[in-house]
Design a protein around this motif. Structure first.
Motif, mmCIF file in Angstrom:
data_model
loop_
_atom_site.group_PDB
_atom_site.id
_atom_site.type_symbol
_atom_site.label_atom_id
_atom_site.label_comp_id
_atom_site.label_asym_id
_atom_site.label_seq_id
_atom_site.Cartn_x
_atom_site.Cartn_y
_atom_site.Cartn_z
ATOM 1 N N LEU A 245 -6.139 -0.898 15.235
ATOM 2 C CA LEU A 245 -6.791 -1.730 16.177
ATOM 3 C C LEU A 245 -6.415 -1.368 17.749
ATOM 4 O O LEU A 245 -5.356 -1.262 17.920
ATOM 5 C CB LEU A 245 -7.135 -3.234 16.136
ATOM 6 C CG LEU A 245 -7.660 -3.529 14.756
ATOM 7 C CD1 LEU A 245 -7.591 -5.301 14.517
ATOM 8 C CD2 LEU A 245 -9.045 -3.307 14.502
ATOM 9 N N ASN A 246 -7.385 -1.562 18.723
ATOM 10 C CA ASN A 246 -6.829 -1.590 20.173
ATOM 11 C C ASN A 246 -6.283 -2.887 20.535
ATOM 12 O O ASN A 246 -7.062 -3.943 20.171
ATOM 13 C CB ASN A 246 -8.091 -1.133 20.886
ATOM 14 C CG ASN A 246 -8.689 0.389 20.671
ATOM 15 O OD1 ASN A 246 -7.948 1.048 20.696
ATOM 16 N ND2 ASN A 246 -9.856 0.428 20.618
ATOM 17 N N LYS A 247 -5.111 -2.992 21.124
ATOM 18 C CA LYS A 247 -4.535 -4.257 21.236
ATOM 19 C C LYS A 247 -4.168 -4.122 22.672
ATOM 20 O O LYS A 247 -3.794 -3.166 23.474
ATOM 21 C CB LYS A 247 -3.389 -4.461 20.392
ATOM 22 C CG LYS A 247 -3.666 -4.749 18.883
ATOM 23 C CD LYS A 247 -2.719 -4.856 18.020
ATOM 24 C CE LYS A 247 -1.945 -3.575 17.747
ATOM 25 N NZ LYS A 247 -2.722 -2.690 16.971
ATOM 26 N N SER B 164 -8.626 -10.779 23.033
ATOM 27 C CA SER B 164 -8.242 -9.676 23.660
ATOM 28 C C SER B 164 -8.672 -8.581 22.679
ATOM 29 O O SER B 164 -9.263 -7.559 23.058
ATOM 30 C CB SER B 164 -6.914 -9.480 24.061
ATOM 31 O OG SER B 164 -6.794 -10.520 25.241
ATOM 32 N N VAL B 165 -8.167 -8.676 21.444
ATOM 33 C CA VAL B 165 -8.557 -7.743 20.247
ATOM 34 C C VAL B 165 -9.936 -7.699 20.046
ATOM 35 O O VAL B 165 -10.570 -6.533 19.858
ATOM 36 C CB VAL B 165 -7.772 -8.081 19.109
ATOM 37 C CG1 VAL B 165 -7.990 -7.328 17.920
ATOM 38 C CG2 VAL B 165 -6.284 -7.960 19.302
ATOM 39 N N TRP B 166 -10.749 -8.954 20.172
ATOM 40 C CA TRP B 166 -12.204 -8.894 19.851
ATOM 41 C C TRP B 166 -12.823 -8.014 20.876
ATOM 42 O O TRP B 166 -13.676 -7.173 20.743
ATOM 43 C CB TRP B 166 -12.608 -10.384 19.898
ATOM 44 C CG TRP B 166 -14.081 -10.473 19.826
ATOM 45 C CD1 TRP B 166 -14.930 -10.053 18.711
ATOM 46 C CD2 TRP B 166 -14.865 -10.912 20.699
ATOM 47 N NE1 TRP B 166 -16.083 -10.354 19.194
ATOM 48 C CE2 TRP B 166 -16.230 -10.517 20.388
ATOM 49 C CE3 TRP B 166 -14.683 -11.286 22.389
ATOM 50 C CZ2 TRP B 166 -17.368 -11.161 21.433
ATOM 51 C CZ3 TRP B 166 -15.738 -11.291 23.049
ATOM 52 C CH2 TRP B 166 -17.061 -11.451 22.669
ATOM 53 N N TYR B 167 -12.372 -8.183 22.251
ATOM 54 C CA TYR B 167 -13.011 -7.663 23.396
ATOM 55 C C TYR B 167 -12.787 -6.025 23.230
ATOM 56 O O TYR B 167 -13.773 -5.434 23.727
ATOM 57 C CB TYR B 167 -12.298 -8.118 24.731
ATOM 58 C CG TYR B 167 -12.775 -7.481 25.916
ATOM 59 C CD1 TYR B 167 -14.104 -7.786 26.492
ATOM 60 C CD2 TYR B 167 -12.221 -6.630 26.656
ATOM 61 C CE1 TYR B 167 -14.657 -7.150 27.659
ATOM 62 C CE2 TYR B 167 -12.495 -6.081 27.706
ATOM 63 C CZ TYR B 167 -13.693 -6.319 28.318
ATOM 64 O OH TYR B 167 -14.260 -5.587 29.331
ATOM 65 N N LEU B 168 -11.637 -5.720 22.886
ATOM 66 C CA LEU B 168 -11.200 -4.434 22.887
ATOM 67 C C LEU B 168 -11.759 -3.558 21.706
ATOM 68 O O LEU B 168 -11.855 -2.469 21.865
ATOM 69 C CB LEU B 168 -9.526 -4.209 22.991
ATOM 70 C CG LEU B 168 -8.949 -4.516 24.324
ATOM 71 C CD1 LEU B 168 -7.331 -4.503 24.348
ATOM 72 C CD2 LEU B 168 -9.139 -3.854 25.496
ATOM 73 N N ASN B 169 -12.151 -4.077 20.951
ATOM 74 C CA ASN B 169 -12.752 -3.449 19.418
ATOM 75 C C ASN B 169 -14.252 -3.782 19.494
ATOM 76 O O ASN B 169 -14.827 -3.284 18.366
ATOM 77 C CB ASN B 169 -12.000 -3.792 18.527
ATOM 78 C CG ASN B 169 -10.359 -3.442 18.433
ATOM 79 O OD1 ASN B 169 -10.204 -2.392 18.144
ATOM 80 N ND2 ASN B 169 -9.571 -4.265 19.028
#
Length: 312
Positions: free
Chosen positions: A193-195, A307-312
């Motif tokens: 994932l993008n983190k 943040s993980v939800w936003y970036l992915n």
């Protein structure tokens, strides 16, 4: 070998603690340690508590460096220091100084000897002429004092050990089951994932959650040992509610990969923790204070989840 490194580091920490206590805490950093002896602080916290932060730094560095190098010996050295720190907190802050009312009436000769030696240490309010700087091992005279008084110790009231064990086991089992179910996805799916930049290393999560589950268990015990009231009943119910959200967050996020739904769950978890603390406070202030690190970590985890939800 890794187990030996962890155990060896734990044992060596006793010698390091003795040296640090005598020559640093009673030396050039006495200004931080002083209020632990003369009780000049106000409120529940002391300047001496900053040593927990200071000693956590090498642990975090070892965890991070070791995990980046394939979980080599540095990681397990950090684990040994962490376990020693947890033991220190439990024995020194909870059992000896009773910052949380726990094991007040123990009959264990070993624990009584350690407590007596530490009280002898605190008879000296200045940094000079100190004695008994050890933690797990103290002068033999204190052990002889209590191991020869078994009959007296037997007359002391017993702790409610089944209740203690149940309180500690409940959050640990819930967390352990969630961790076992999601372990493979934590290793294989989560790294892809993008983190955000503030994402901690994966190796940090297990020791942090273990420490938090232990604090939650102690807090639960302090609530359950109080007289049955509506306030206690409500506090226990909310403890169960937040533990429910806690369990399902790991499943929803790591097992089902539903990051948005997990964000909703962790917001509900965060809200239920605040509600739980407010209810526990009515029953036991000390029990409520033990939940603040949990709230702080879940607040951080909420920001990370968002943040993980936003970036992915």
């Amino acid at each position: 070998m890794n187990a030996l490194i962890t155990i060896g580091t734990f044992i060596l920490m006793e010698g390091a603690t003795w040296w640090i206590h005598k020559y640093i805490m009673h030396g050039f950093l006495w200004m931080l340690h002083k209020d632990h002896h003369d009780h000049s602080h106000e409120g529940d916290f002391e300047r001496n508590d900053l040593f927990f932060v200071i000693f956590a730094i090498p642990t975090i560095v070892l965890f991070y460096t070791g995990s980046q190098q394939g979980f080599n010996y540095l990681f397990y050295m950090g684990l040994g220091i962490l376990l020693y720190g947890l033991a220190y907190f439990f024995v020194h802050d909870i059992f000896i100084h009773q910052r949380v009312r726990f094991l007040r009436n123990t009959k264990n000769a070993y624990l009584l000897a350690i407590r007596r030696a530490h009280k002898q240490h605190h008879k000296h309010v200045n940094k000079e002429q100190g004695e008994c700087f050890g933690f797990l091992f103290v002068p033999l005279k204190f052990f002889k004092m209590y191991f020869k008084r078994k009959q007296l110790i037997r007359t002391q009231p017993r702790e409610k050990w089944p209740l203690v064990l149940l309180s500690l086991a409940l959050p640990l089992v819930v967390g352990g089951v969630a961790g076992a179910v999601t372990a493979q996805n934590v290793r294989e799916w989560y790294p892809q994932l993008n983190k955000p930049f503030f994402t901690p290393p994966n190796a940090l999560f297990a020791p942090v959650w273990t420490a938090l589950y232990l604090l939650m268990g102690i807090s639960l015990y302090l609530v359950l040992r109080q007289a049955p009231t509506t306030a206690r009943k409500n506090a226990v119910i909310l403890f169960g509610v937040q533990l429910f959200f806690n369990f399902w967050w790991s499943i929803i996020f790591f097992q089902f990969h539903l990051i948005g739904l997990a964000l909703i769950d962790i917001v509900l978890l965060w809200s239920s923790i605040i509600w739980m603390i407010s209810l526990i406070y009515k029953v036991s202030r000390r029990a409520a204070n033990l939940q603040w690190p949990y709230l702080a970590w879940v607040s951080f985890a909420t920001a990370l989840n968002a943040s993980v939800w936003y970036l992915n």
